[in-house]
Write a protein that holds these residues in place. Sequence first.
Motif, mmCIF file in Angstrom:
data_model
loop_
_atom_site.group_PDB
_atom_site.id
_atom_site.type_symbol
_atom_site.label_atom_id
_atom_site.label_comp_id
_atom_site.label_asym_id
_atom_site.label_seq_id
_atom_site.Cartn_x
_atom_site.Cartn_y
_atom_site.Cartn_z
ATOM 1 N N ALA A 128 0.856 -1.193 0.000
ATOM 2 C CA ALA A 128 0.000 0.000 0.000
ATOM 3 C C ALA A 128 0.887 1.236 0.000
ATOM 4 O O ALA A 128 1.682 1.438 0.909
ATOM 5 N N HIS A 150 1.697 5.474 -0.222
ATOM 6 C CA HIS A 150 1.183 6.782 0.184
ATOM 7 C C HIS A 150 2.131 7.845 -0.359
ATOM 8 O O HIS A 150 3.359 7.701 -0.259
ATOM 9 N N ASN A 166 -2.835 4.620 0.263
ATOM 10 C CA ASN A 166 -3.503 3.393 0.680
ATOM 11 C C ASN A 166 -4.064 2.622 -0.523
ATOM 12 O O ASN A 166 -5.212 2.242 -0.567
ATOM 13 N N ASP A 167 -3.169 2.421 -1.535
ATOM 14 C CA ASP A 167 -3.520 1.623 -2.696
ATOM 15 C C ASP A 167 -2.224 1.155 -3.339
ATOM 16 O O ASP A 167 -1.148 1.719 -3.100
ATOM 17 N N GLN A 192 -0.916 4.656 -6.542
ATOM 18 C CA GLN A 192 -1.378 5.964 -6.086
ATOM 19 C C GLN A 192 -1.220 6.962 -7.234
ATOM 20 O O GLN A 192 -0.113 7.179 -7.730
ATOM 21 N N SER A 217 1.938 3.003 3.294
ATOM 22 C CA SER A 217 0.676 3.516 3.832
ATOM 23 C C SER A 217 0.168 2.576 4.909
ATOM 24 O O SER A 217 -0.783 1.826 4.719
ATOM 25 N N HIS A 218 0.794 2.602 6.044
ATOM 26 C CA HIS A 218 0.497 1.671 7.126
ATOM 27 C C HIS A 218 -0.761 2.106 7.889
ATOM 28 O O HIS A 218 -0.737 3.027 8.690
ATOM 29 N N THR A 219 -1.873 1.467 7.587
ATOM 30 C CA THR A 219 -3.110 1.674 8.335
ATOM 31 C C THR A 219 -3.777 0.323 8.506
ATOM 32 O O THR A 219 -3.411 -0.669 7.858
ATOM 33 N N SER A 241 -6.458 -0.636 7.390
ATOM 34 C CA SER A 241 -7.161 -1.087 6.199
ATOM 35 C C SER A 241 -6.253 -1.181 4.979
ATOM 36 O O SER A 241 -6.703 -1.488 3.898
ATOM 37 N N SER A 242 -4.964 -0.904 5.109
ATOM 38 C CA SER A 242 -4.077 -0.927 3.945
ATOM 39 C C SER A 242 -3.785 -2.354 3.537
ATOM 40 O O SER A 242 -3.698 -3.267 4.359
ATOM 41 N N ARG A 243 -3.579 -2.549 2.228
ATOM 42 C CA ARG A 243 -3.293 -3.887 1.730
ATOM 43 C C ARG A 243 -1.957 -4.396 2.259
ATOM 44 O O ARG A 243 -1.808 -5.530 2.665
ATOM 45 N N HIS A 248 -0.085 -3.252 4.779
ATOM 46 C CA HIS A 248 -0.006 -3.230 6.237
ATOM 47 C C HIS A 248 1.432 -3.296 6.734
ATOM 48 O O HIS A 248 1.891 -4.285 7.306
#
Length: 719
Positions: free
Chosen positions: A185, A187, A203-204, A207, A227-229, A231-233, A235
């Motif tokens: 993911a 960002h 978060n994709d 981007q 993009s560490h969240t 819901s991120s792929r 992670h």
Amino acid sequence: MQHINRARAASLSLVTVLLFFISCFSSANELINGNFVEGEIATPGESGLWMFEATAGEIFSINVADVSNNNLAVQVVIYKPDGAVAIDSTNDNVVLVHNYKPDMTGTYSVEVKDGNTSSSRGFNETGRYRIYYQNNYQSEHGAIAPGRYVDETIDRGDIDSWQFTLNAGDIFTATIVDHSNSNLAMHGTIYNPDGTILVDGGNDTVQLFHAIEAPQSGTYLLVVKDSHTSSSRGHAETGAYRVYLAQSTISELGSLKNAGVVEDVIDKGDLDSWYFDAVTGQTLSITVTDLDAKNLAVHAIIFAPDGKIMAQSGNDNVLRFNTIKIQQTGRYIVQVQDGHTSSSRGNAETGKYQIRMTLVPIMKMPELPSIHISGPSNIKLGEQVSLTASLQHTPQDTDINWTVSHAPENAIATDLLVSEKETGPQTILFKSATPGDYTITSSIQAEGKTYTATHSIHVVYKAPTISLSASTGSDVGKPVILEAIVINDSDVNVNFNWVFIKTPPESRSELVVSSGLKAQFTPDMAGEYEVQFVASDTIDEYVKSLSLTATEVAKPAPPLSAILTAKASITLGSNIELDGSDSDVGDRNQVEYRWSIQAKPENSLLSVTNGPPRMSVTPDKAGSYTFTLTITDGTTEDTAYATVAVQEPETPKESLSCDTNGDYFVDLFDIERVGKHRGNPVSAENERMDINRDRIIDSNDTLFCENKCTYEGCQSALF
């Protein structure tokens, strides 16, 4: 390293807490802008402290990651220069401080500790951690050129940065792609040259920052992060990524083929660009096709030579731009990219595409001979102007015939067109002495046909405007200067004349004309004089008159003379008598007397008012007073001055004889006391009453004291 007791820290001020933290470490290490540092939590509950400098308003990002992969939960607290807590993060194996804008300038502190809570992954475990620090003014990996791409790898919690240069108004597109297909993911944040955020998102696995117009000229910064969240792929995983950059005025792959095709391959998140040259008025058609029928979703933008978007379309396997009219001459850019959206068919897939272009040329019409006349359309009466005929697509030495095809009825035709050899056959001189509308025609013979051009000229006539003025004063025997101002908007000659049309019956005054616009005369008798000014041209006469009355000069009144008298010195307590009655006012009936005090002692409150020629005032302070008297009849005035010295009264050094109570005054009180002691021998009490020193108070003493009574109220009933 020592673990800090939280209960005790809570009772301290923020600044004291920060100083206490720093004192627990032998040294506080510095973070590295655009890079990372590593540390270790060796024992449960241990803390590490790091420092960095920040400027208010300059955005920074900090990521803290578990790099030993033992599921360590870290917690991060960032302290401001004054010790206040800026950020207190939640515990996780990667802690993100994303685009934080500090409100203070100075040294910030980062405390990293085991996030020992019931919900933390590490639950009081130990391990190594890494701190990535990025200030938005620092580029780590260098420059990206438009029309190119760069590759790099993201580690867990990593922060990478790249830079590129744009001019204000440039349109660019950038993509950040999970190049290793590890479902990473991504960002991205793009910063303006002034440090503010232009765009931010992620978060994709791809981007996309699509067709963004640069608001400023300068160097832009692109920051790439995992993009560490929740819901991120990816992670917080690692992987290789690629950054593509395209600009609306730059071609990557070369020229499109008119009435032909070009082919290429789109990779995940790829940005391809082609160019073609076109001329205003041409018609353009372009088709972009998924060539392998792999359901590739393509997106295309056509940029005009000025860099702006002319047309765009996307999210389909066949795109058509039909019969677009070219509005600018120059180079056009066609940008093709994967139409990666949640609803696109290809959804970030790759594939081969084809571009077919048709650019219809402009059909030229036969070039016929033509003639055009240039010159002014409005001229003033009598003005001479040039008219020029310009020829196109005609043989050299083509004869030009000039005629006046329309003129006012009373115009003299021979005065209209004046040909001169120096001007050449294509230029004619036009002049008219008659106002109105004219049409000038020029014609040529070419290829057996006659080609003509016409030009309209409006000859404007505006009557002269006249204004007259005379010098001030119209007294008998005093010269009067006359002047005329004539505004003439036409180029015709105007003649001038001055005449008397009225004078007093027996006057012998004569007009003397010094120039056409100026004259003068000297009134020799009182009465009314009227002068007429006449301006004439070829069209008409224009008359203006001026009247004035001469009067006998009255003899001037004799001058005023102010005279002011006053005593030079008085004693405080006495009045100052000011007398201006001897002032010389001639035979004037109305004269005003104005009194004022020019100077007086400090703190004196004495004032005067205007009034009669005599003034009496009582000074309130000892010192020098200067009074002024101004007399005026409303036209002339004169001023006189008088200075008076006011002295303190002398104080006797000892009590006077007969002064029985020692108040330095002999008054009725003293006389009565002497009378009461009359017939008494002298004693210490009444010794002062024995005036003749005969050792007895008698009638002689009483009589003497009565004569010495000097107090102002001697006769008052109070005594």
